[in-house]
Design a protein around this motif. Structure first.
Motif, PDB file in Angstrom:
ATOM      1  N   THR A 103       0.822  -1.211   0.000  1.00 20.99           N
ATOM      2  CA  THR A 103       0.000   0.000   0.000  1.00 20.99           C
ATOM      3  C   THR A 103       0.855   1.259   0.000  1.00 20.99           C
ATOM      4  OG1 THR A 103      -0.128  -0.192   2.411  1.00 20.99           O
ATOM      5  CG2 THR A 103      -1.959  -1.089   1.133  1.00 20.99           C
ATOM      6  N   SER A 106       1.754   1.944  -3.636  1.00 26.52           N
ATOM      7  CA  SER A 106       0.671   2.021  -4.624  1.00 26.52           C
ATOM      8  C   SER A 106       0.628   3.377  -5.323  1.00 26.52           C
ATOM      9  CB  SER A 106      -0.678   1.727  -3.965  1.00 26.52           C
ATOM     10  OG  SER A 106      -0.950   2.664  -2.930  1.00 26.52           O
ATOM     11  N   SER A 107       0.929   4.453  -4.588  1.00 28.65           N
ATOM     12  CA  SER A 107       0.884   5.785  -5.215  1.00 28.65           C
ATOM     13  C   SER A 107       1.977   5.927  -6.263  1.00 28.65           C
ATOM     14  CB  SER A 107       1.031   6.881  -4.157  1.00 28.65           C
ATOM     15  OG  SER A 107       2.282   6.781  -3.499  1.00 28.65           O
ATOM     16  N   VAL A 109       3.205   3.409  -8.056  1.00 28.12           N
ATOM     17  CA  VAL A 109       2.729   2.618  -9.193  1.00 28.12           C
ATOM     18  C   VAL A 109       1.708   3.416  -9.993  1.00 28.12           C
ATOM     19  CG1 VAL A 109       1.470   0.531  -9.856  1.00 28.12           C
ATOM     20  CG2 VAL A 109       3.184   0.425  -8.033  1.00 28.12           C
ATOM     21  N   GLN A 110       0.805   4.097  -9.307  1.00 27.47           N
ATOM     22  CA  GLN A 110      -0.211   4.900  -9.991  1.00 27.47           C
ATOM     23  C   GLN A 110       0.421   6.025 -10.804  1.00 27.47           C
ATOM     24  OE1 GLN A 110      -2.882   6.125  -6.864  1.00 27.47           O
ATOM     25  NE2 GLN A 110      -3.606   4.034  -6.501  1.00 27.47           N
ATOM     26  N   GLN A 111       1.516   6.585 -10.288  1.00 29.96           N
ATOM     27  CA  GLN A 111       2.229   7.619 -11.054  1.00 29.96           C
ATOM     28  C   GLN A 111       2.682   7.077 -12.402  1.00 29.96           C
ATOM     29  OE1 GLN A 111       5.515   9.661  -9.117  1.00 29.96           O
ATOM     30  NE2 GLN A 111       4.618   9.228  -7.116  1.00 29.96           N
ATOM     31  N   GLN A 113       1.540   4.478 -14.000  1.00 32.50           N
ATOM     32  CA  GLN A 113       0.380   4.173 -14.834  1.00 32.50           C
ATOM     33  C   GLN A 113      -0.144   5.429 -15.523  1.00 32.50           C
ATOM     34  OE1 GLN A 113      -1.888   2.075 -11.713  1.00 32.50           O
ATOM     35  NE2 GLN A 113      -1.957   0.296 -13.091  1.00 32.50           N
ATOM     36  N   SER A 114      -0.133   6.533 -14.794  1.00 30.26           N
ATOM     37  CA  SER A 114      -0.610   7.786 -15.378  1.00 30.26           C
ATOM     38  C   SER A 114       0.299   8.290 -16.490  1.00 30.26           C
ATOM     39  CB  SER A 114      -0.732   8.860 -14.285  1.00 30.26           C
ATOM     40  OG  SER A 114       0.547   9.270 -13.830  1.00 30.26           O
ATOM     41  N   VAL A 119       1.773  -2.237 -15.868  1.00 35.74           N
ATOM     42  CA  VAL A 119       2.232  -2.681 -14.551  1.00 35.74           C
ATOM     43  C   VAL A 119       2.064  -4.193 -14.412  1.00 35.74           C
ATOM     44  CG1 VAL A 119       1.736  -2.548 -12.080  1.00 35.74           C
ATOM     45  CG2 VAL A 119       1.780  -0.464 -13.451  1.00 35.74           C
ATOM     46  N   CYS A 270       7.192  -1.808 -14.057  1.00 37.03           N
ATOM     47  CA  CYS A 270       6.470  -0.802 -14.834  1.00 37.03           C
ATOM     48  C   CYS A 270       7.173  -0.653 -16.184  1.00 37.03           C
ATOM     49  CB  CYS A 270       6.444   0.541 -14.104  1.00 37.03           C
ATOM     50  SG  CYS A 270       5.704   0.461 -12.449  1.00 37.03           S
TER      51      CYS A 270
END
Length: 274
Positions: A103, A106-107, A109-111, A113-114, A119, A270
């Motif tokens: 967790t 996760s932020s 990973v989200q970066q 993805q954006s 991923v 990633c």
């Protein structure tokens, strides 16, 4: 701002991650080191994935005994930096979640993805073997020797076949760099049916060794060649050496040779969609 906190790292993690990243650094064109990881760039061999990626470990290990390390979070805009700043672009980022709860990453990973990265989570076993006096007396049944410069083309073909690589040129360049480095030793079964690459950095990591890769041509598998290569390689190391390698979770081959499962690397890969 980079957030830092003190943490005692597990010995298996500190030793294996030091060996892992040092082996890549030795044959990359350039390496940038940060308190939260490393970036490897090899524009002269852009297809070599390990030599062109960012590795986030949330710590920086210059020596394998840096177990009382500093955990550091990367900059909040790291994904944007990776995607837009470096030329040639960095196509891959490995986020090692082992030291942090998923967790907490996760932020990050989200970066990525954006920024258009795909991923893929992964788990790899870290295996360790302690070289004992008994290993010094083991003899392989196959004919094994050091790889020579003249083997390079066949060796690259063997590696490409072993791991189903579609291209062989970048593999040959990687193997050439390893042959030229005093920190790598490559052993082959005669006729280049199988090979193993061993990494040692005695000045910084005495009594440690890393099996970076071992491969066998598909048509020659299950004939004991990998066992013979490891037996030959390990028998030439000093008694007391701790030998590390990584294996897929379902792989039980190394336990049969005496390797112990000492830890698991949880990571997220990633990949840039190019």
């Amino acid at each position: 701002m980079v957030h830092r906190s003190r943490s005692v790292l597990p010995v298996w993690y500190a030793e294996s991650r030091f060996l892992h990243s040092s082996a890549i650094r030795e044959i990359a064109d350039t390496t940038d080191s940060f308190v939260f990881g490393r970036m490897f760039q090899t524009p002269t061999n852009s297809r070599y994935r390990d030599g062109n990626h960012v590795l986030l470990t949330f710590c920086h290990l210059e020596y394998p005994w840096d177990c009382n390390g500093v955990l550091a979070d990367p900059p909040a805009n790291l994904a944007n930096i990776v995607a837009t700043t470096y030329q040639p672009a960095i196509p891959r980022c490995i986020i090692d979640c082992t030291l942090k709860e998923p967790t907490a990453t996760s932020s990050i990973v989200q970066q990525f993805q954006s920024q258009g990265f795909s991923v893929q989570p992964a788990k790899d076993k870290v295996m360790r073997l302690l070289v004992t006096e008994g290993w010094k007396h083991r003899k392989p049944s196959s004919s094994i020797r050091l790889a020579r410069t003249g083997d390079l083309e066949q060796l690259a073909e063997c590696a490409a076949s072993s791991f189903n690589y579609s291209e062989q040129e970048w593999v040959g360049d990687k193997l050439r760099r390893q042959m030229e480095s005093p920190l790598f030793t490559i052993y082959v079964v005669e006729e280049i049916l199988a090979f193993v690459v061993l990494f040692e950095w005695v000045e910084r990591a005495k009594d440690l060794a890393w099996v970076q890769v071992i491969g066998t041509r598909p048509e020659y598998r299950r004939r004991g060649l990998a066992t013979d290569l490891l037996t030959h390689s390990i028998s030439r190391l000093g008694v007391g050496t701790r030998v590390y390698l990584e294996a897929e979770e379902q792989n039980t081959f190394y336990e049969k040779l005496g390797f112990e499962h000492v830890g698991t690397i949880d990571s997220v890969e990633c990949l840039a969609n190019t």
